[in-house]
Design a protein around this motif. Structure first.
Motif, PDB file in Angstrom:
ATOM      1  N   ARG A 593      36.070  43.241  41.222  1.00 39.79           N
ATOM      2  CA  ARG A 593      36.619  41.923  41.526  1.00 39.79           C
ATOM      3  C   ARG A 593      35.976  41.332  42.750  1.00 39.79           C
ATOM      4  NH1 ARG A 593      42.983  42.397  41.531  1.00 39.79           N
ATOM      5  NH2 ARG A 593      42.567  44.550  41.017  1.00 39.79           N
ATOM      6  N   HIS A 634      47.464  41.708  41.100  1.00 39.44           N
ATOM      7  CA  HIS A 634      47.416  40.513  40.280  1.00 39.44           C
ATOM      8  C   HIS A 634      48.368  40.611  39.095  1.00 39.44           C
ATOM      9  CE1 HIS A 634      45.228  36.790  40.024  1.00 39.44           C
ATOM     10  NE2 HIS A 634      45.607  36.816  38.773  1.00 39.44           N
ATOM     11  N   GLU A 636      50.220  38.555  36.713  1.00 39.41           N
ATOM     12  CA  GLU A 636      50.182  37.144  36.364  1.00 39.41           C
ATOM     13  C   GLU A 636      51.486  36.645  35.799  1.00 39.41           C
ATOM     14  OE1 GLU A 636      45.518  37.769  35.664  1.00 39.41           O
ATOM     15  OE2 GLU A 636      46.911  37.873  33.986  1.00 39.41           O
ATOM     16  N   GLU A 701      43.431  35.818  36.992  1.00 41.00           N
ATOM     17  CA  GLU A 701      42.426  36.215  37.957  1.00 41.00           C
ATOM     18  C   GLU A 701      41.044  35.796  37.477  1.00 41.00           C
ATOM     19  OE1 GLU A 701      42.602  40.307  37.796  1.00 41.00           O
ATOM     20  OE2 GLU A 701      41.236  40.658  39.456  1.00 41.00           O
TER      21      GLU A 701
END
Lengths: 891, 265
Positions: A593, A634, A636, A701
């Motif tokens: 990432r 993350h 979501e 993301e």
């Protein structure tokens, strides 16, 4: 209303708050739990294997069988299904109107004969066109785009999921508003082309006419939001290895469609805003007395209208490319030339519009130019047609329903395209103008596109539902459809001398019209077969695995049917030359990432942990997050009630606006209800916007992937730039309209409305200073100076207020002189154009106030991106003024 | 500028050699339309037949194979999209179609120039050509002649003469067209458009409206009476400069006429 359109439509006058939200974990989210990926009614057998264990649940999303789920979902697959279903509803509505018209056309009718009066017939023909072009065709295509594009590019969702849901609810609201218009004295009856001055209240006084225009305005807002979303997604969220040239053709067509939409719909927005101002506020742009008004509308509308027909057709072309490849078992012949041809068409579509105006008073040189560009645009289509035909060679062709429809679509498109060449020859167009040759031509090409999209519906139905449709019924559907289609539209070529929108045609053409009417009912019946087939298959169809189609190759076929909530097991990557899912079983891979993208954009107002790294996360053996709220990894979000609420608020606002007519509200009970609706809607919309801004929503993301050419431009910023590009076209159209009208009326004899340059000059200085203070604000936040930030933002706010007060005084003075919006064309153009600018300033001040409040609480010192994006917007608004000031005050 | 001079020269050349259709609007339209129709049908038949032929030839047969077995690579799930080659053949076909289409349209350009020419008409001999102003309104047509005479919904013209029309509108956007004489022009409020026609046979024709203009649009018709030259000369001399509302009351069936016009819906 322009204010509403811009804020309701984009929500991005407040750049950070769309789907950045707060990066805090969802401690306070709904407590509902759900077991596994969404289920469909009838219970698709859930894959109990690896996929399910990896993804676990999204604790926020109710099950698919609950209505609540559909009201709050932001997942692209759900939104895709919503679009598809709603579009099909409008197809039926538009189709019924067509059947009514065809019944009327069974014989030439004298006044008073037939089932429809002249007024009713005009409503039918106008609504049929508007509903089909706007409320059916593109939304139907975008149902697929929503569902399939993120899968094809390897993204988990669109860049701004709440905006995605918002576009749908705005679309639905606009459609409901259009249906309401029938009941307000009759809907708009001036043709889908809404020519001026027929479109002003002098000639179409019914309230429903204004409602229809407002409905279309709201629809444009929905489209603009959608464009920003899709463009950001497709440019920034592609999987590694999926460069633009590697995009599947369907995604390519959507990419180009959305680029065209961004610019074309901005022009339509301008046209509709001006028309709404004429209808609601009494400005005189399109009045019969206006020297250039009629032609101005024609230019604005067709500048939009021509790209629009490609916007409508391109997704169908994409479906054809996909299904041709899958069902022939061959890769597309000449693929890169196919893509180049599409790009050419997208660009050229903006320079052919005057071929709709060959019989107006434009001069010969211009006609010749547009004849040349029109023929030019037909050439890339030739290439694409040949490419598809050659793809069948050496293939192994299976004539299953999706391919039958695509193949049929190509055939129909070829016929339609050839007849288009006739229309491109100006001397022939001189006779074909306003006749059924045009009607038959565009139905062949556009409904030819629909044919391909139906193929797409059958093609992706198994993917979206996990069940296969009935193949025999599918073939029956196609047979009825193809026969019905040609029965209704081919006779129109033979009866081409019938004038458009006329039900009193020469008697010798009657047989053709009768055959066409029969064909229309056959075509309608074919849709009944389709609905029956798809509905029963939803419950009883054979269950399918990942890929029921041999040779289908794009990424959506590599996951289950339907796909899991977050689409993929792991991170999709094409880096090795083929699709792989990386990091399966290991949720956090910080090295994969990008540091700054590890979480969705946070505004830093609430203290959060550092960007996600693997350490503090609690994961079980499968990488599934245990509980929520324990780390800011993350996680979501997938649900939000605000898009629905804002859609509802917009519906009420726009409905309320229809009660205005040339500066005042209509009287009586109707006026009271509409005024009430306007007020209620304003409140609901305001609350929704604030709610949406304050909501803790974590968008998808952005992982390491292909981002050319926007690799260094973060999602929010890209979204802002794209929105501003559209705003440039909007103001360009407004300023262009002013220039056009002024030239038509005589440039030098036109006296500027403001008698004194002073206030305008003062405002110029005020705005320039405010741009400076905004820069200071950015500098202050970079230096982490809370007081500097608050001070400069406050200065900006004060300057903005000063601008408005100054303008208010100036306008007040003019009103006292008896100069209103409706006084004459000079005042109309002055007030409306500078008013639009003023509305942008007001919207900006709301954002400034919000930023000041957040800055007071310590925000933007770590992450000052919202200040930067707001700065972009504010500078844009100031630059626009630099054009308006000389044009309206000096020359 | 040089481009238009060049093409004008070229089309002049072609006109001399008879390749560019000239004559009445009917003549011009017929010639060009016929050529397009023949070529268009030919192209359509060829392309569609080729499509159907290939679809048939490469269909999957009962044994699960086709005539294309082993001749081309098949797509694989998850592959990075690439093309199937065949660029050269594509280019040839594309080039051929481009040549056909461009020359076809280029050919019509000469006729466009011909149609756009507006030779002068002589006021002294109205039976040999005249200018008529056409004004559309909701829902009828008003015609004004050079001597000031105004007629409602009936246009009388001499045969074999060039009739120039100056078309406009009193209210909304209309379009005035006489289908049998192949002439048409937009009627735009605040603007004037010009066109012309020659009627080579006497008789009565119908003029219609070709742009949606309100609830009476379907019945906005006018009568066009083409008279022998001497009859026309007689008639024209006898008209006064006042508008004549009674003599030329429209007769065509279904016409709403001027008095029935309803503004708005």
């Amino acid at each position: 209303m322009s204010d509403d359109a811009s804020t309701a439509g984009s929500g991005s006058g407040r750049p950070a708050e769309t789907d950045g939200g707060h990066a805090e974990p969802d401690g306070g989210a709904q407590a509902e739990t759900v077991g596994g990926p969404p289920e469909l009614p009838g219970g698709v057998a859930r894959d109990e294997g690896v996929l399910n264990r990896l993804f676990g649940t999204s604790d926020e999303l109710p099950p698919a069988s609950s209505i609540r789920r559909w009201l709050v979902t932001t997942n692209h697959k759900d939104v895709g299904i919503l679009y598809t279903g709603t579009a099909l509803f409008f197809l039926v509505l538009g189709g019924i109107l067509a059947l009514l018209m065809r019944i009327q056309l069974l014989a030439p009718r004298a006044p008073g004969q037939g089932i429809l009066s002249g007024f009713a017939y005009n409503q039918a023909v106008s609504a049929h066109g508007l509903l089909m072009v706007f409320w059916f065709l593109s939304p139907f295509a975008f149902g697929f785009a929503n569902y399939i594009v993120p899968l094809q590019i390897g993204a988990k969702d669109l860049a701004f999921p709440r905006l995605n849901a918002l576009s749908f609810w705005l679309y639905l609201a606009s459609g409901i508003l259009f249906v309401i218009s029938f009941f307000q004295g009759g809907t708009f009856a001036g043709g889908w082309t809404m020519y001026a001055p027929l479109n002003v209240p002098t000639f179409t006084p019914e309230v429903g006419g204004s409602t229809a225009v407002l409905a279309l305005l709201l629809f444009v807002a929905s489209v603009t939001v959608s464009s920003v979303n899709f463009l950001t997604t497709m440019h920034r969220m592609r999987a590694e290895g999926m460069k633009l040239r590697n995009l599947p053709i369907f995604t390519w067509t959507i990419l180009l469609t959305v680029w065209m939409m961004l610019f074309a719909f901005a022009a339509l927005l301008a046209a509709l805003m001006i028309l709404s101002a004429d209808r609601l506020l009494g400005t005189t742009y399109f009045a019969a007395e206006s020297a250039g008004g009629s032609l101005l509308w024609a230019h604005l509308f067709w500048f939009f209208g021509h790209p629009e027909v490609y916007i409508v057709f391109f997704p169908a072309l994409g479906v054809m490319a996909e299904t041709f490849q899958t069902f022939t078992g061959r890769r597309l012949v000449g693929r890169k030339w196919f893509i180049a041809a599409m790009v050419l068409v997208a660009l050229q579509s903006f320079v052919v519009w005057m071929h709709h105006m060959f019989l107006t008073s434009i001069n010969l040189e211009i006609k010749t130019l547009f004849m040349a560009t029109t023929i030019g645009i037909s050439l890339p289509f030739d290439l694409m047609v040949f490419s598809l035909i050659y793809t069948t060679i050496k293939g192994r062709i299976r004539f299953e329903t999706p391919f039958l429809f695509s193949f049929g679509a190509l055939l129909l498109f070829i016929l339609g395209g050839i007849t288009g060449v006739f229309l491109g020859a100006v001397v022939l167009d001189y006779e074909f103008r306003g006749t059924y040759w045009v009607v038959a031509h565009f139905h062949y090409v556009m409904v030819g596109g629909v044919t391909a999209l139906i193929g797409g519906l059958y093609y992706w139905f198994p993917k979206m539902t996990g069940r296969m449709y009935d193949e025999f019924l599918g073939k029956v559907n196609f047979a009825l459809y193809f026969v019905g289609f040609n029965l209704v539209y081919f006779p129109m070529f033979l009866a081409w001398e019938t004038p458009r929108r006329v039900f009193n045609y020469p008697a010798e053409l009657q047989l053709y019209h009768q055959v066409a009417t029969v064909g229309a009912f056959v075509l309608g019946a074919s849709f009944l077969v389709m609905f029956y087939n798809l509905y029963t298959s939803l419950w009883e169809g054979e269950k399918v695995g990942d890929n029921p189609w041999e040779y289908a190759k794009s990424a959506e076929w590599a996951v289950s049917s339907p796909p899991p909530l977050e689409n993929f097991p792991g991170r999709p990557s094409y880096a090795s030359g083929a699709l792989e899912f990386l990091g399966v079983g290991d949720d956090d891979e910080p090295d994969e990432r990008r540091e700054d993208e590890g979480v969705a954009a946070a505004d830093g107002g609430v203290a959060t942990g550092p960007p996600a790294t693997a350490e503090a996360s609690a994961v079980d053996a499968y990488g599934h997050e245990v509980g929520h709220g324990d780390h800011d990894d993350h996680h979501e979000s997938h649900a939000s009630p605000w898009p629905f609420a804002l859609g509802l608020g917009s519906l009420l606002v726009f409905l309320g606006l229809s009660g205005m007519k040339e500066g005042t509200f209509v009287g009586g009970a109707e006026g009271a209800i509409l005024l009430g609706s306007l007020l209620a809607g304003t409140v609901v919309s305001g609350v929704s916007l604030v709610g949406m801004g304050r909501e803790r929503f974590v968008g998808p993301e952005v992982e390491a992937g292909e981002q050319w050419p926007f690799a260094n431009v973060e999602n929010m910023k890209l979204g802002m730039w794209i929105f501003l590009a559209s705003d440039v076209v909007l103001f360009g159209a407004f300023i262009g309209s002013y220039v056009f009208i002024r030239v038509a009326a005589g440039w030098t004899g036109w006296q500027p409305i403001p008698q004194d340059v002073g206030p305008g000059l003062m405002n110029t200085y005020i705005l320039l200073t405010s741009s400076f203070t905004v820069v200071l604000a950015l500098v202050a936040s970079e230096k982490r100076s809370r007081w500097g930030l608050i001070a400069s933002l406050s200065a900006t706010f004060v300057l903005g207020i000063g601008f408005l007060i100054n303008k208010g005084i100036e306008w007040n003075h003019l009103f006292h002189e008896g100069i209103w919006l409706s006084t004459n064309i000079r005042s109309s153009t002055f007030f409306l154009t500078t008013g639009l600018h003023g509305a942008h300033v007001i919207a900006g001040l709301f954002v400034t106030a919000y930023l000041i409040w957040r800055a007071w609480n310590g925000a933007y010192l770590d992450d000052n991106r919202p200040v930067e994006y707001f700065g972009l917007y504010w500078h844009f608004v100031d630059i626009v003024w630099l054009f308006l000031f000389p044009l309206f005050y000096i020359v | 500028m040089t481009l238009s001079i060049g093409t004008t020269y070229l089309s002049g050349l072609l006109q001399v050699r008879g390749l560019i259709p000239r004559g009445t609007r009917i003549n011009v339209f017929r010639s060009i339309f016929d050529v397009f129709l023949v070529l268009g049908t030919l192209v359509g038949v060829v392309v569609v037949s080729y499509m159907l032929y290939n679809a048939y030839k490469y269909r999957e047969r009962g044994d699960g194979k086709s005539a294309g077995e082993g001749k081309a690579e098949r797509p694989v799930l998850g592959e990075l999209p690439t093309g199937g080659g065949g660029g050269r053949k594509l280019f040839l076909s594309f080039g051929l179609s481009a040549v056909i289409v461009v020359s076809l349209i280029g050919w019509t350009y000469g006729t466009l120039l011909f149609v756009e020419q507006t030779p002068a008409v002589d006021d002294e001999a109205p039976e040999d050509g005249l200018v008529v102003t056409v004004e559309g309104y909701q829902f009828g047509w008003e015609f004004q002649y050079p001597n000031g005479y105004v007629a409602q919904n009936t246009l009388r013209v001499p045969v074999d003469a060039e009739i120039r029309l100056r078309v406009t509108s009193r209210d909304v956007f209309h379009n005035f067209g006489i289908p049998e004489l192949r002439v048409k022009s937009d009627a735009i409020p605040g603007q004037e458009t010009e066109t012309w026609f020659v009627a080579d046979e006497t008789g009565t024709y119908t003029a219609r409206c070709y742009e949606l203009c309100g609830s009476g649009h379907s019945h906005m018709v006018a009568e066009v009476i083409v008279m022998p030259k001497d009859e026309f000369r007689e008639w024209y001399r006898n008209q006064s400069t006042e508008s004549d509302a009674s003599v030329d009351r429209p007769a065509p069936a279904g016409s709403l006429g001027p008095t029935a016009g309803v503004t708005g819906a």
